[in-house]
Scaffold this active site. Structure first.
Site, PDB file in Angstrom:
ATOM      1  N   ASP A  20       0.834  -1.201   0.000  1.00 36.85           N
ATOM      2  CA  ASP A  20       0.000   0.000   0.000  1.00 36.85           C
ATOM      3  C   ASP A  20       0.876   1.262   0.000  1.00 36.85           C
ATOM      4  O   ASP A  20       1.975   1.251   0.560  1.00 36.85           O
ATOM      5  CB  ASP A  20      -0.909  -0.024   1.244  1.00 36.85           C
ATOM      6  CG  ASP A  20      -2.064   0.949   1.112  1.00 36.85           C
ATOM      7  OD1 ASP A  20      -2.302   1.463  -0.010  1.00 36.85           O
ATOM      8  OD2 ASP A  20      -2.734   1.219   2.128  1.00 36.85           O
ATOM      9  N   GLY A  23      -0.039   5.431  -4.412  1.00 36.24           N
ATOM     10  CA  GLY A  23      -0.704   6.679  -4.796  1.00 36.24           C
ATOM     11  C   GLY A  23      -0.141   7.854  -4.013  1.00 36.24           C
ATOM     12  O   GLY A  23       0.179   8.909  -4.590  1.00 36.24           O
ATOM     13  N   ARG A  24       0.018   7.668  -2.703  1.00 35.16           N
ATOM     14  CA  ARG A  24       0.555   8.761  -1.866  1.00 35.16           C
ATOM     15  C   ARG A  24       2.003   9.075  -2.213  1.00 35.16           C
ATOM     16  O   ARG A  24       2.436  10.213  -2.190  1.00 35.16           O
ATOM     17  CB  ARG A  24       0.412   8.391  -0.374  1.00 35.16           C
ATOM     18  CG  ARG A  24      -0.980   8.674   0.166  1.00 35.16           C
ATOM     19  CD  ARG A  24      -1.216   8.001   1.482  1.00 35.16           C
ATOM     20  NE  ARG A  24      -1.399   6.566   1.294  1.00 35.16           N
ATOM     21  CZ  ARG A  24      -1.239   5.664   2.263  1.00 35.16           C
ATOM     22  NH1 ARG A  24      -0.872   6.048   3.456  1.00 35.16           N
ATOM     23  NH2 ARG A  24      -1.456   4.384   2.021  1.00 35.16           N
ATOM     24  N   HIS A  37       2.477   3.385  -9.022  1.00 37.19           N
ATOM     25  CA  HIS A  37       2.380   1.940  -9.261  1.00 37.19           C
ATOM     26  C   HIS A  37       3.618   1.450 -10.015  1.00 37.19           C
ATOM     27  O   HIS A  37       4.149   0.379  -9.737  1.00 37.19           O
ATOM     28  CB  HIS A  37       1.119   1.612 -10.059  1.00 37.19           C
ATOM     29  CG  HIS A  37      -0.152   1.967  -9.330  1.00 37.19           C
ATOM     30  ND1 HIS A  37      -0.342   1.652  -8.003  1.00 37.19           N
ATOM     31  CD2 HIS A  37      -1.284   2.613  -9.728  1.00 37.19           C
ATOM     32  CE1 HIS A  37      -1.539   2.090  -7.622  1.00 37.19           C
ATOM     33  NE2 HIS A  37      -2.122   2.668  -8.642  1.00 37.19           N
ATOM     34  N   GLU A  67     -11.989  -5.192  -4.692  1.00 42.44           N
ATOM     35  CA  GLU A  67     -12.536  -3.842  -4.489  1.00 42.44           C
ATOM     36  C   GLU A  67     -11.840  -2.796  -5.366  1.00 42.44           C
ATOM     37  O   GLU A  67     -12.393  -1.729  -5.627  1.00 42.44           O
ATOM     38  CB  GLU A  67     -12.408  -3.432  -3.009  1.00 42.44           C
ATOM     39  CG  GLU A  67     -13.311  -4.198  -2.049  1.00 42.44           C
ATOM     40  CD  GLU A  67     -12.889  -5.663  -1.847  1.00 42.44           C
ATOM     41  OE1 GLU A  67     -11.681  -5.953  -1.933  1.00 42.44           O
ATOM     42  OE2 GLU A  67     -13.786  -6.511  -1.630  1.00 42.44           O
ATOM     43  N   LEU A 131      12.092 -19.783  -4.654  1.00 41.28           N
ATOM     44  CA  LEU A 131      10.969 -19.055  -4.045  1.00 41.28           C
ATOM     45  C   LEU A 131       9.668 -19.316  -4.818  1.00 41.28           C
ATOM     46  O   LEU A 131       9.653 -19.261  -6.052  1.00 41.28           O
ATOM     47  CB  LEU A 131      11.278 -17.553  -4.072  1.00 41.28           C
ATOM     48  CG  LEU A 131      10.169 -16.640  -3.567  1.00 41.28           C
ATOM     49  CD1 LEU A 131      10.117 -16.645  -2.041  1.00 41.28           C
ATOM     50  CD2 LEU A 131      10.359 -15.211  -4.065  1.00 41.28           C
ATOM     51  N   ARG A 188       1.986  -5.118   5.998  1.00 44.26           N
ATOM     52  CA  ARG A 188       1.236  -4.111   5.243  1.00 44.26           C
ATOM     53  C   ARG A 188       2.016  -2.808   5.313  1.00 44.26           C
ATOM     54  O   ARG A 188       2.330  -2.326   6.401  1.00 44.26           O
ATOM     55  CB  ARG A 188      -0.168  -3.902   5.812  1.00 44.26           C
ATOM     56  CG  ARG A 188      -0.908  -2.836   4.995  1.00 44.26           C
ATOM     57  CD  ARG A 188      -2.349  -2.629   5.392  1.00 44.26           C
ATOM     58  NE  ARG A 188      -2.962  -1.686   4.463  1.00 44.26           N
ATOM     59  CZ  ARG A 188      -4.180  -1.763   3.983  1.00 44.26           C
ATOM     60  NH1 ARG A 188      -4.950  -2.749   4.332  1.00 44.26           N
ATOM     61  NH2 ARG A 188      -4.652  -0.862   3.147  1.00 44.26           N
ATOM     62  N   ARG A 194      -5.111  -2.600   8.534  1.00 42.04           N
ATOM     63  CA  ARG A 194      -6.264  -3.468   8.295  1.00 42.04           C
ATOM     64  C   ARG A 194      -5.887  -4.548   7.284  1.00 42.04           C
ATOM     65  O   ARG A 194      -4.874  -4.445   6.594  1.00 42.04           O
ATOM     66  CB  ARG A 194      -7.494  -2.674   7.846  1.00 42.04           C
ATOM     67  CG  ARG A 194      -7.246  -1.661   6.775  1.00 42.04           C
ATOM     68  CD  ARG A 194      -8.529  -0.938   6.344  1.00 42.04           C
ATOM     69  NE  ARG A 194      -8.193   0.006   5.304  1.00 42.04           N
ATOM     70  CZ  ARG A 194      -8.038   1.316   5.494  1.00 42.04           C
ATOM     71  NH1 ARG A 194      -8.236   1.846   6.679  1.00 42.04           N
ATOM     72  NH2 ARG A 194      -7.689   2.111   4.490  1.00 42.04           N
TER      73      ARG A 194
HETATM   74  C1  FPP Z   1      -1.987   0.122  -3.338  1.00 42.67           C
HETATM   75  O1  FPP Z   1      -1.513   1.434  -3.257  1.00 42.67           O
HETATM   76  C2  FPP Z   1      -1.403  -0.545  -4.484  1.00 42.67           C
HETATM   77  C3  FPP Z   1      -2.095  -1.122  -5.505  1.00 42.67           C
HETATM   78  C4  FPP Z   1      -3.568  -1.157  -5.572  1.00 42.67           C
HETATM   79  C5  FPP Z   1      -1.396  -1.718  -6.645  1.00 42.67           C
HETATM   80  C6  FPP Z   1      -0.221  -2.584  -6.306  1.00 42.67           C
HETATM   81  C7  FPP Z   1       0.543  -2.759  -7.533  1.00 42.67           C
HETATM   82  C8  FPP Z   1       1.876  -2.720  -7.647  1.00 42.67           C
HETATM   83  C9  FPP Z   1       2.804  -2.599  -6.499  1.00 42.67           C
HETATM   84  C10 FPP Z   1       2.432  -2.761  -8.998  1.00 42.67           C
HETATM   85  C11 FPP Z   1       3.021  -3.980  -9.515  1.00 42.67           C
HETATM   86  C12 FPP Z   1       2.678  -5.296  -8.995  1.00 42.67           C
HETATM   87  C13 FPP Z   1       3.124  -6.423  -9.581  1.00 42.67           C
HETATM   88  C14 FPP Z   1       2.864  -7.713  -8.922  1.00 42.67           C
HETATM   89  C15 FPP Z   1       3.864  -6.417 -10.856  1.00 42.67           C
HETATM   90  P1  FPP Z   1      -2.552   2.615  -3.398  1.00 42.67           P
HETATM   91  O2  FPP Z   1      -2.684   2.962  -4.821  1.00 42.67           O
HETATM   92  O3  FPP Z   1      -3.833   2.261  -2.711  1.00 42.67           O
HETATM   93  O4  FPP Z   1      -1.806   3.751  -2.624  1.00 42.67           O
HETATM   94  P2  FPP Z   1      -2.481   4.908  -1.732  1.00 42.67           P
HETATM   95  O5  FPP Z   1      -3.096   4.234  -0.545  1.00 42.67           O
HETATM   96  O6  FPP Z   1      -1.306   5.754  -1.369  1.00 42.67           O
HETATM   97  O7  FPP Z   1      -3.472   5.618  -2.600  1.00 42.67           O
END
Ligand code: FPP
Length: 249
Positions: A20, A23-24, A37, A67, A131, A188, A194
């Site tokens: 997580d 985005g931030r 991302h 979701e 792995l 996390r 959560r």
């Molecule tokens: C959550 O951060 C992240 C995601 C929904 C996407 C996770 C994807 C990657 C790490 C990219 C690549 C993955 C693979 C397996 C190649 P968020 O966007 O909710 O961040 P925020 O809470 O800051 O908005």
């Protein structure tokens, strides 16, 4: 890794990660979310490498939840394109490093191109013994349990199983992680505390580690801190500390 060598046998066998904070991370830099991302893919690559170096056997990454379909269409399509791109670029290297790659989640909801890449990657790496990397895309814990129950009911209806014989093992084996060991440690990142509908059944006894680090900044030291946290835990599975022969303060 400092502090864990002597207790190497206590290392987690299976680590699950909710990645997580992409985005931030991007917002802090005045960038669009998809750049976060993209930066997250680099952390994925490094985490796979560190986990393999430390002898972790299973690593499950939550890349896209049931979701997450609710996100803006543009973000969803950029994420899907990123998964295709990452598979295209990384599979050969993963294969060279003996990584076995597997995907869990609602495959029917994914685009045909992505599904083809997933199937190819799984087939290509199936025989590897390093792995075992599991990537959850379009995955939700409630969906997983519902599907498992549906399959169990199907077996009862067809006479293959008797209702009286259904137990935790028979339901657990129908889940997406099937016969794999449950995660010992859930990490996390991003400061939230959560589970967000991840592996609801399989995380029943996992140790939970929450880090404020945003996923694109997650590095070797962060992984070591999480493993060190795990090594210090006493896992009781309902027993008392005395039963486990622990010295309690
Ligand atoms: C959550 O951060 C992240 C995601 C929904 C996407 C996770 C994807 C990657 C790490 C990219 C690549 C993955 C693979 C397996 C190649 P968020 O966007 O909710 O961040 P925020 O809470 O800051 O908005």
């Amino acid at each position: 890794m400092p502090g864990t060598d002597a207790k190497a046998s206590n290392l987690p066998v299976h680590i699950a990660v909710i990645m997580d904070g992409n985005g931030r991370w991007a917002k802090k830099r005045g960038m669009p979310r998809h750049k976060g991302h993209r930066a997250g893919v680099k952390s994925v690559r490094k985490t796979i490498e560190y986990a393999a170096q430390r002898g972790i056997k299973y690593l499950t990454l939550f890349a896209f939840s049931s979701e997450n379909w609710r996100r803006p269409e543009d973000e969803v399509s950029k994420l899907m394109a990123l998964f295709v791109d990452a598979l295209q670029r990384e599979v050969d290297e993963l294969h060279r490093n003996d990584v076995r790659l597997e995907f869990i989640g609602e495959r029917d909801r994914l685009g045909k191109g992505l599904v083809r890449k997933i199937e190819k990657a799984e087939a290509h790496t199936r025989g590897n013994n390093g792995l075992h990397l599991i990537v959850a895309i379009a995955y939700g814990g409630r969906w997983d349990i519902t599907e498992a129950v549906r399959r169990v009911i199907g077996k009862i209806a067809s006479g293959e199983a008797a209702a009286a014989d259904i137990d935790e093992l028979s339901i657990g084996s129908e889940l997406q992680l099937g016969g794999l060991p449950d995660p010992d440690l859930l990490i996390r990142t991003g400061g939230e505390q959560r589970i967000s509908n991840f592996l609801l059944w399989n995380l029943a006894y996992a140790e939970l580690y929450f880090s404020d680090t945003l996923w694109p900044d997650f590095d070797e030291q962060d992984l070591d801190r999480a493993i060190e946290f795990y090594v210090q835990r006493q896992r009781r599975y309902g027993h008392t500390g005395e039963q486990l022969g622990a010295v309690e303060c």
